[in-house]
Design a protein around this motif. Structure first.
Motif, PDB file in Angstrom:
ATOM      1  N   ARG A  11       0.826  -1.184   0.000  1.00  0.00           N
ATOM      2  CA  ARG A  11       0.000   0.000   0.000  1.00  0.00           C
ATOM      3  C   ARG A  11       0.875   1.254   0.000  1.00  0.00           C
ATOM      4  O   ARG A  11       1.818   1.356   0.760  1.00  0.00           O
ATOM      5  CB  ARG A  11      -0.905   0.029   1.232  1.00  0.00           C
ATOM      6  N   GLN A  12       0.562   2.149  -0.873  1.00  0.00           N
ATOM      7  CA  GLN A  12       1.278   3.413  -0.956  1.00  0.00           C
ATOM      8  C   GLN A  12       0.360   4.533  -0.535  1.00  0.00           C
ATOM      9  O   GLN A  12      -0.808   4.566  -0.905  1.00  0.00           O
ATOM     10  CB  GLN A  12       1.758   3.672  -2.388  1.00  0.00           C
ATOM     11  N   GLU A  13       0.902   5.422   0.292  1.00  0.00           N
ATOM     12  CA  GLU A  13       0.097   6.559   0.721  1.00  0.00           C
ATOM     13  C   GLU A  13      -0.243   7.400  -0.494  1.00  0.00           C
ATOM     14  O   GLU A  13       0.636   7.736  -1.291  1.00  0.00           O
ATOM     15  CB  GLU A  13       0.889   7.389   1.729  1.00  0.00           C
ATOM     16  N   PRO A  14      -1.506   7.735  -0.683  1.00  0.00           N
ATOM     17  CA  PRO A  14      -1.878   8.500  -1.871  1.00  0.00           C
ATOM     18  C   PRO A  14      -1.230   9.878  -1.872  1.00  0.00           C
ATOM     19  O   PRO A  14      -1.045  10.496  -0.827  1.00  0.00           O
ATOM     20  CB  PRO A  14      -3.407   8.612  -1.753  1.00  0.00           C
ATOM     21  N   LEU A  15      -0.877  10.321  -3.064  1.00  0.00           N
ATOM     22  CA  LEU A  15      -0.268  11.634  -3.198  1.00  0.00           C
ATOM     23  C   LEU A  15      -1.315  12.710  -2.917  1.00  0.00           C
ATOM     24  O   LEU A  15      -2.409  12.676  -3.466  1.00  0.00           O
ATOM     25  CB  LEU A  15       0.299  11.800  -4.606  1.00  0.00           C
ATOM     26  N   SER A  16      -0.966  13.627  -2.061  1.00  0.00           N
ATOM     27  CA  SER A  16      -1.877  14.708  -1.710  1.00  0.00           C
ATOM     28  C   SER A  16      -1.086  16.005  -1.663  1.00  0.00           C
ATOM     29  O   SER A  16       0.141  16.013  -1.628  1.00  0.00           O
ATOM     30  CB  SER A  16      -2.528  14.448  -0.345  1.00  0.00           C
ATOM     31  N   VAL A  21       3.626  19.310   0.021  1.00  0.00           N
ATOM     32  CA  VAL A  21       4.126  20.477   0.760  1.00  0.00           C
ATOM     33  C   VAL A  21       5.103  20.047   1.850  1.00  0.00           C
ATOM     34  O   VAL A  21       6.145  20.677   2.058  1.00  0.00           O
ATOM     35  CB  VAL A  21       2.957  21.281   1.355  1.00  0.00           C
ATOM     36  N   SER A  22       4.786  18.963   2.548  1.00  0.00           N
ATOM     37  CA  SER A  22       5.677  18.456   3.585  1.00  0.00           C
ATOM     38  C   SER A  22       7.035  18.060   3.005  1.00  0.00           C
ATOM     39  O   SER A  22       8.091  18.371   3.583  1.00  0.00           O
ATOM     40  CB  SER A  22       5.036  17.259   4.284  1.00  0.00           C
ATOM     41  N   HIS A  55      -1.582  18.925  -8.337  1.00  0.00           N
ATOM     42  CA  HIS A  55      -1.907  19.577  -7.059  1.00  0.00           C
ATOM     43  C   HIS A  55      -1.304  20.972  -6.932  1.00  0.00           C
ATOM     44  O   HIS A  55      -1.875  21.833  -6.256  1.00  0.00           O
ATOM     45  CB  HIS A  55      -1.393  18.716  -5.896  1.00  0.00           C
ATOM     46  N   ILE A  56      -0.137  21.189  -7.530  1.00  0.00           N
ATOM     47  CA  ILE A  56       0.594  22.456  -7.410  1.00  0.00           C
ATOM     48  C   ILE A  56       0.928  22.948  -8.810  1.00  0.00           C
ATOM     49  O   ILE A  56       1.520  22.211  -9.611  1.00  0.00           O
ATOM     50  CB  ILE A  56       1.901  22.279  -6.611  1.00  0.00           C
ATOM     51  N   ALA A  65       3.020  27.737  -0.375  1.00  0.00           N
ATOM     52  CA  ALA A  65       2.369  26.695   0.426  1.00  0.00           C
ATOM     53  C   ALA A  65       3.288  26.183   1.523  1.00  0.00           C
ATOM     54  O   ALA A  65       2.843  25.925   2.649  1.00  0.00           O
ATOM     55  CB  ALA A  65       1.930  25.546  -0.475  1.00  0.00           C
ATOM     56  N   ALA A  66       4.579  26.035   1.218  1.00  0.00           N
ATOM     57  CA  ALA A  66       5.539  25.583   2.225  1.00  0.00           C
ATOM     58  C   ALA A  66       5.673  26.616   3.337  1.00  0.00           C
ATOM     59  O   ALA A  66       5.713  26.276   4.526  1.00  0.00           O
ATOM     60  CB  ALA A  66       6.892  25.323   1.571  1.00  0.00           C
TER      61      ALA A  66
END
Length: 235
Positions: A11-16, A21-22, A55-56, A65-66
Motif C-alpha cells: 500500500r502506498q500513501e496516496p499523493l496529496s 508540501v511536507s 496539485h501544485i 504553500a511551504a
C-alpha cells in the motif's frame, strides 16, 4: 493442487497536496530554494512531476504553500495556554523566531510573501494571530492596524535578522565560535573614536555573551509596553 498464496499488496500513501508540501519543506531545509525542483520533489515522493502538477501549479505556489505550512504550525494558539494577551503574543513571536532559525529559507520567503502577495494566506495568518491579542489587550479599534503592524514588523524583522546572522555561517574563519566572534565585535567597538561613537563605545561590553533569544523577547516586551502605555494615555 494447493491454492497459490496471494502476495500481499504494497500500500502506498496516496499523493496529496499535504504530502507534497511536507516534502517540499524537507527539501528546502536540506538543499535550499535553488535545490527545490519538481524533479527533486518527484524523486523524493517516488512519483512523476505530472502528478505533482495536478496539485501544485508551479514553484511560486509551492514556496507559498511551504511557507504557509510552517507559519500555520507556529501561530496556532492552543486554547487556555496563555495567561494574558501579552503571553499569547510572546508565544507566537517565539514560534516564528524559532521557525526562522530552524528553516533557513523561511525569513526570505516571509519577506517575499508579505511584500509581493500580502493578499495570500501567510500575511493574514500572522496578522490574525497578533491582531486578536491586540484586541484582547483593550486597544481601541482605530489603533488595531497600527499596533498589530508594529508587532508584526518587529517580530519578523528581528527574527529575520537573527536567521540571516545564523545563515551567514557566523564568525569568519574556521574554528571561531560565537563567543569569540562577539568578543571581536566588542573589542572593535571599544576601539572606535570616542568623539564620533560615544554611545557605541559605552555599550560595547554588552555585546559579549548576549543571548539573541532573550534580546528578542526584551525588544518584544518594549513594543508591548509601548502599545499598552499609548492606550492608557488615550483613555
Amino acid at each position: 493442487m494447493a491454492p497459490r498464496s496471494r502476495r500481499p499488496e504494497r500500500r502506498q500513501e496516496p499523493l496529496s497536496r499535504e504530502r507534497i508540501v511536507s516534502a517540499a519543506v524537507e527539501l528546502l531545509d536540506t538543499v535550499g530554494e535553488r535545490g527545490l525542483t519538481f524533479r527533486a520533489l518527484a524523486e523524493r515522493l517516488a512519483t512523476g512531476p505530472g502528478a505533482i502538477y495536478w496539485h501544485i501549479t508551479g514553484k511560486a505556489e509551492l514556496l507559498a504553500a511551504a511557507t504557509d505550512a510552517v507559519v500555520a504550525a507556529v501561530t496556532v494558539e492552543p486554547a487556555g495556554t496563555a495567561d494574558s494577551p501579552q503571553d499569547a503574543v510572546r508565544a507566537v513571536a517565539l514560534g516564528l523566531f524559532d521557525a526562522t532559525e530552524a528553516h533557513p529559507w523561511l525569513a526570505a520567503q516571509l519577506a517575499t510573501q508579505l511584500s509581493r502577495t500580502p493578499w495570500g494566506s501567510v500575511a493574514p495568518r500572522i496578522f490574525e494571530s497578533l491582531g486578536r491579542q491586540v484586541r484582547a489587550m483593550g486597544v481601541p479599534e482605530a489603533d488595531w492596524f497600527t499596533a498589530s503592524s508594529a508587532l508584526m514588523h518587529y517580530i519578523l524583522g528581528a527574527a529575520g535578522q537573527n536567521a540571516a546572522n545564523s545563515a551567514s555561517a557566523g564568525p569568519p574563519g574556521p574554528g571561531v565560535d560565537r563567543d569569540e566572534f562577539l568578543d571581536t565585535v566588542s573589542a572593535a567597538w571599544e576601539g572606535l573614536d570616542p568623539d564620533a561613537y560615544p554611545f557605541t563605545r559605552a555599550v560595547a561590553a554588552q555585546v559579549r555573551g548576549h543571548d539573541d533569544r532573550e534580546q528578542f523577547l526584551a525588544g518584544l516586551t518594549l513594543v508591548l509596553a509601548g502599545i499598552a502605555a499609548l492606550h492608557r494615555a488615550g483613555e
